[in-house]
Design a protein around this motif. Structure first.
Motif, PDB file in Angstrom:
ATOM      1  N   GLY A   1      29.363  43.026  33.734  1.00 35.93           N
ATOM      2  CA  GLY A   1      28.419  44.138  33.744  1.00 35.93           C
ATOM      3  C   GLY A   1      28.677  44.989  34.965  1.00 35.93           C
ATOM      4  N   PRO A   2      27.919  46.069  35.156  1.00 36.82           N
ATOM      5  CA  PRO A   2      28.150  46.970  36.287  1.00 36.82           C
ATOM      6  C   PRO A   2      28.063  46.293  37.651  1.00 36.82           C
ATOM      7  N   ASP A   3      27.289  45.198  37.745  1.00 36.05           N
ATOM      8  CA  ASP A   3      27.139  44.517  39.025  1.00 36.05           C
ATOM      9  C   ASP A   3      27.587  43.056  38.987  1.00 36.05           C
ATOM     10  N   THR A   4      28.189  42.620  37.892  1.00 37.83           N
ATOM     11  CA  THR A   4      28.540  41.207  37.721  1.00 37.83           C
ATOM     12  C   THR A   4      29.994  41.068  37.278  1.00 37.83           C
ATOM     13  N   PHE A   5      30.703  40.183  37.987  1.00 33.63           N
ATOM     14  CA  PHE A   5      32.142  40.070  37.763  1.00 33.63           C
ATOM     15  C   PHE A   5      32.571  38.611  37.853  1.00 33.63           C
ATOM     16  N   GLU A   6      33.724  38.309  37.244  1.00 33.11           N
ATOM     17  CA  GLU A   6      34.338  37.002  37.397  1.00 33.11           C
ATOM     18  C   GLU A   6      35.595  37.133  38.237  1.00 33.11           C
ATOM     19  N   ARG A   7      35.844  36.108  39.063  1.00 34.45           N
ATOM     20  CA  ARG A   7      37.057  36.072  39.870  1.00 34.45           C
ATOM     21  C   ARG A   7      37.493  34.628  40.055  1.00 34.45           C
ATOM     22  N   PRO A   8      38.805  34.360  40.077  1.00 33.56           N
ATOM     23  CA  PRO A   8      39.278  32.991  40.258  1.00 33.56           C
ATOM     24  C   PRO A   8      39.131  32.537  41.706  1.00 33.56           C
ATOM     25  N   ILE A   9      38.790  31.254  41.880  1.00 39.83           N
ATOM     26  CA  ILE A   9      38.730  30.646  43.213  1.00 39.83           C
ATOM     27  C   ILE A   9      39.451  29.302  43.148  1.00 39.83           C
ATOM     28  N   TYR A  10      39.687  28.706  44.308  1.00 38.55           N
ATOM     29  CA  TYR A  10      40.387  27.422  44.386  1.00 38.55           C
ATOM     30  C   TYR A  10      41.698  27.463  43.602  1.00 38.55           C
ATOM     31  N   ALA A  11      42.509  28.461  43.936  1.00 39.84           N
ATOM     32  CA  ALA A  11      43.834  28.628  43.312  1.00 39.84           C
ATOM     33  C   ALA A  11      43.748  28.723  41.799  1.00 39.84           C
ATOM     34  N   GLY A  12      42.658  29.316  41.308  1.00 35.04           N
ATOM     35  CA  GLY A  12      42.511  29.527  39.882  1.00 35.04           C
ATOM     36  C   GLY A  12      41.955  28.340  39.130  1.00 35.04           C
TER      37      GLY A  12
ATOM     38  N   ALA B   1      38.939  27.226  39.344  1.00 37.49           N
ATOM     39  CA  ALA B   1      37.543  27.495  39.000  1.00 37.49           C
ATOM     40  C   ALA B   1      37.347  29.003  38.936  1.00 37.49           C
ATOM     41  N   ILE B   2      36.386  29.425  38.140  1.00 41.11           N
ATOM     42  CA  ILE B   2      36.066  30.843  38.011  1.00 41.11           C
ATOM     43  C   ILE B   2      34.658  31.064  38.552  1.00 41.11           C
ATOM     44  N   ALA B   3      34.549  31.943  39.512  1.00 37.22           N
ATOM     45  CA  ALA B   3      33.249  32.260  40.099  1.00 37.22           C
ATOM     46  C   ALA B   3      32.677  33.504  39.445  1.00 37.22           C
ATOM     47  N   THR B   4      31.384  33.467  39.124  1.00 33.11           N
ATOM     48  CA  THR B   4      30.682  34.655  38.647  1.00 33.11           C
ATOM     49  C   THR B   4      29.942  35.251  39.834  1.00 33.11           C
ATOM     50  N   VAL B   5      30.254  36.498  40.149  1.00 32.18           N
ATOM     51  CA  VAL B   5      29.729  37.153  41.347  1.00 32.18           C
ATOM     52  C   VAL B   5      28.840  38.318  40.935  1.00 32.18           C
ATOM     53  N   ARG B   6      27.626  38.353  41.478  1.00 36.26           N
ATOM     54  CA  ARG B   6      26.742  39.492  41.253  1.00 36.26           C
ATOM     55  C   ARG B   6      26.513  40.190  42.591  1.00 36.26           C
ATOM     56  N   SER B   7      26.768  41.464  42.625  1.00 32.88           N
ATOM     57  CA  SER B   7      26.663  42.225  43.869  1.00 32.88           C
ATOM     58  C   SER B   7      25.460  43.164  43.829  1.00 32.88           C
ATOM     59  N   SER B   8      24.687  43.161  44.909  1.00 27.12           N
ATOM     60  CA  SER B   8      23.555  44.086  45.037  1.00 27.12           C
ATOM     61  C   SER B   8      23.903  45.278  45.918  1.00 27.12           C
ATOM     62  N   ASP B   9      25.163  45.351  46.368  1.00 22.77           N
ATOM     63  CA  ASP B   9      25.580  46.484  47.202  1.00 22.77           C
ATOM     64  C   ASP B   9      25.518  47.781  46.416  1.00 22.77           C
ATOM     65  N   LYS B  10      25.186  48.836  47.105  1.00 21.29           N
ATOM     66  CA  LYS B  10      25.088  50.147  46.455  1.00 21.29           C
ATOM     67  C   LYS B  10      26.441  50.573  45.881  1.00 21.29           C
ATOM     68  N   VAL B  11      27.496  50.256  46.628  1.00 23.49           N
ATOM     69  CA  VAL B  11      28.861  50.573  46.179  1.00 23.49           C
ATOM     70  C   VAL B  11      29.625  49.262  46.034  1.00 23.49           C
ATOM     71  N   LYS B  12      30.218  49.058  44.864  1.00 22.39           N
ATOM     72  CA  LYS B  12      31.026  47.868  44.633  1.00 22.39           C
ATOM     73  C   LYS B  12      32.484  48.196  44.933  1.00 22.39           C
ATOM     74  N   VAL B  13      33.043  47.490  45.909  1.00 19.91           N
ATOM     75  CA  VAL B  13      34.445  47.679  46.276  1.00 19.91           C
ATOM     76  C   VAL B  13      35.225  46.508  45.700  1.00 19.91           C
ATOM     77  N   ILE B  14      36.183  46.802  44.805  1.00 10.32           N
ATOM     78  CA  ILE B  14      36.768  45.768  43.950  1.00 10.32           C
ATOM     79  C   ILE B  14      38.293  45.879  43.924  1.00 10.32           C
ATOM     80  N   THR B  15      38.963  44.734  44.099  1.00  7.44           N
ATOM     81  CA  THR B  15      40.381  44.677  43.765  1.00  7.44           C
ATOM     82  C   THR B  15      40.508  43.966  42.414  1.00  7.44           C
ATOM     83  N   VAL B  16      41.421  44.429  41.594  1.00  9.94           N
ATOM     84  CA  VAL B  16      41.525  43.998  40.204  1.00  9.94           C
ATOM     85  C   VAL B  16      42.809  43.212  39.979  1.00  9.94           C
ATOM     86  N   ARG B  17      42.672  42.022  39.396  1.00  8.61           N
ATOM     87  CA  ARG B  17      43.853  41.261  38.984  1.00  8.61           C
ATOM     88  C   ARG B  17      44.394  41.882  37.702  1.00  8.61           C
ATOM     89  N   GLY B  18      45.504  42.591  37.817  1.00 12.39           N
ATOM     90  CA  GLY B  18      46.014  43.376  36.698  1.00 12.39           C
ATOM     91  C   GLY B  18      46.342  42.571  35.466  1.00 12.39           C
TER      92      GLY B  18
END
Length: 310
Positions: free
Chosen positions: A119-130, A132-149
């Protein structure tokens, strides 16, 4: 909501990872704008304007943007950041060099290596060398994101018609100076964009054997050549061949792992490949746990036979 994508390019053409990042940006909701900061980069802006999902291209053109120095590009992003809810770049050395500076100046947390937009404020990203997958929800006004292509489809080209708007270039920050660039020349496909990769590990034995065994197979398949960290550390091949958590993240249609045991560090960089073929004489090698097809045997015998059969 409007998302801003920082385009990675060489002032002549757009880099492939940016196309995946545009797709991720469209999933954040709202319009997608793309910043092209470069020197004489109007051709890049025109190409970006044709990408599906892009509604506007911002062109900041100045000589000191030509080499993509992070200090200058980050300042250009900050100059226009107030209009955006999301700021995205590919999780490549280029993006990883710029976005932490932007996040720090905006006083927000960077969300790194995003592999899914929920969603606009919720993302998945790999952790522990992939592992596990972490679900991250950000309350920051601006979301700064790097994308795994490798986790997103490529944005379709030649079907968009976005407007190109010139924006005022910020002044040269004067904090760094471009000295020189050494580019590795390779007639094979680029590792991160190749559809087929033949990769070798410590089990190959030597740099000479790597070239003797793997290169003919790669030639037959039109493949890129890769390597595990162990092979790179042993000096078999240069470090730009390295696939893994500290190397390049790849997801080709076919990945052939030769003499690679399957350490977590390596699996993190290639386990999203569509089809994985493992060739190893150790039947207990961890690589077989992620392989679609496994062949237990001596690579010095198996590879010549496979190459000849092709």
């Amino acid at each position: 909501m409007t998302a801003l994508v920082i385009a990675e390019h060489d002032n002549q053409s757009i880099k492939a990872a940016t196309l995946n990042t545009v797709t991720a940006a469209t999933q954040c909701g709202g319009d997608v704008h793309v910043l092209v900061a470069g020197s004489n980069a109007s051709a890049v802006a025109a190409a970006v304007a044709k990408l599906a999902g892009v509604s506007k291209v911002l062109l900041a053109d100045a000589p000191y943007f030509g080499e993509g120095l992070a200090e200058n590009i980050a300042e250009q992003v900050l100059a226009i950041a107030g209009a955006y809810s999301h700021i995205l770049a590919a999780a490549t050395p280029y993006g990883k060099n710029i976005l932490p500076r932007v996040a720090a100046k905006l006083d927000v947390a960077q969300i790194s290596e995003v592999s899914k937009v929920i969603g606009p404020d919720t993302f998945e990203r790999p952790i522990y060398a992939g592992n596990a997958i972490a679900t991250v929800r950000s309350s920051d006004k601006v979301k700064v994101i790097t994308v795994r292509g490798t986790a997103f489809e490529v944005a379709a080209a030649e079907c968009g018609a976005a407007a190109v708007e010139d924006v005022r270039a910020v002044a040269d920050a004067g904090l760094s100076q471009f000295v020189a660039r050494e580019v590795a020349k390779n007639d094979r496909p680029e590792l991160t964009a190749a559809k087929v990769i033949v990769s070798g590990g410590r089990g190959v034995g030597s740099g000479e054997n790597y070239c003797k065994m793997l290169a003919p197979l790669a030639d037959k398949l039109g493949a890129a050549l890769g390597a595990s960290r162990a092979a790179v550390d042993a000096g078999f091949v240069p470090n730009d061949y390295q696939v893994g958590q500290t190397g390049k993240i790849v997801a080709p249609q076919l990945y052939i792992a030769v003499g690679i045991s399957g350490a977590i560090q390596h699996l993190a960089g290639m386990k999203d490949s569509k089809v994985i073929v493992a060739i190893n004489k150790d039947v207990e090698a961890p690589i077989f746990s992620v392989a679609d097809y496994g062949l237990v045997g001596d690579l010095n015998t198996v590879l010549p036979e496979l190459t000849q059969a092709l």
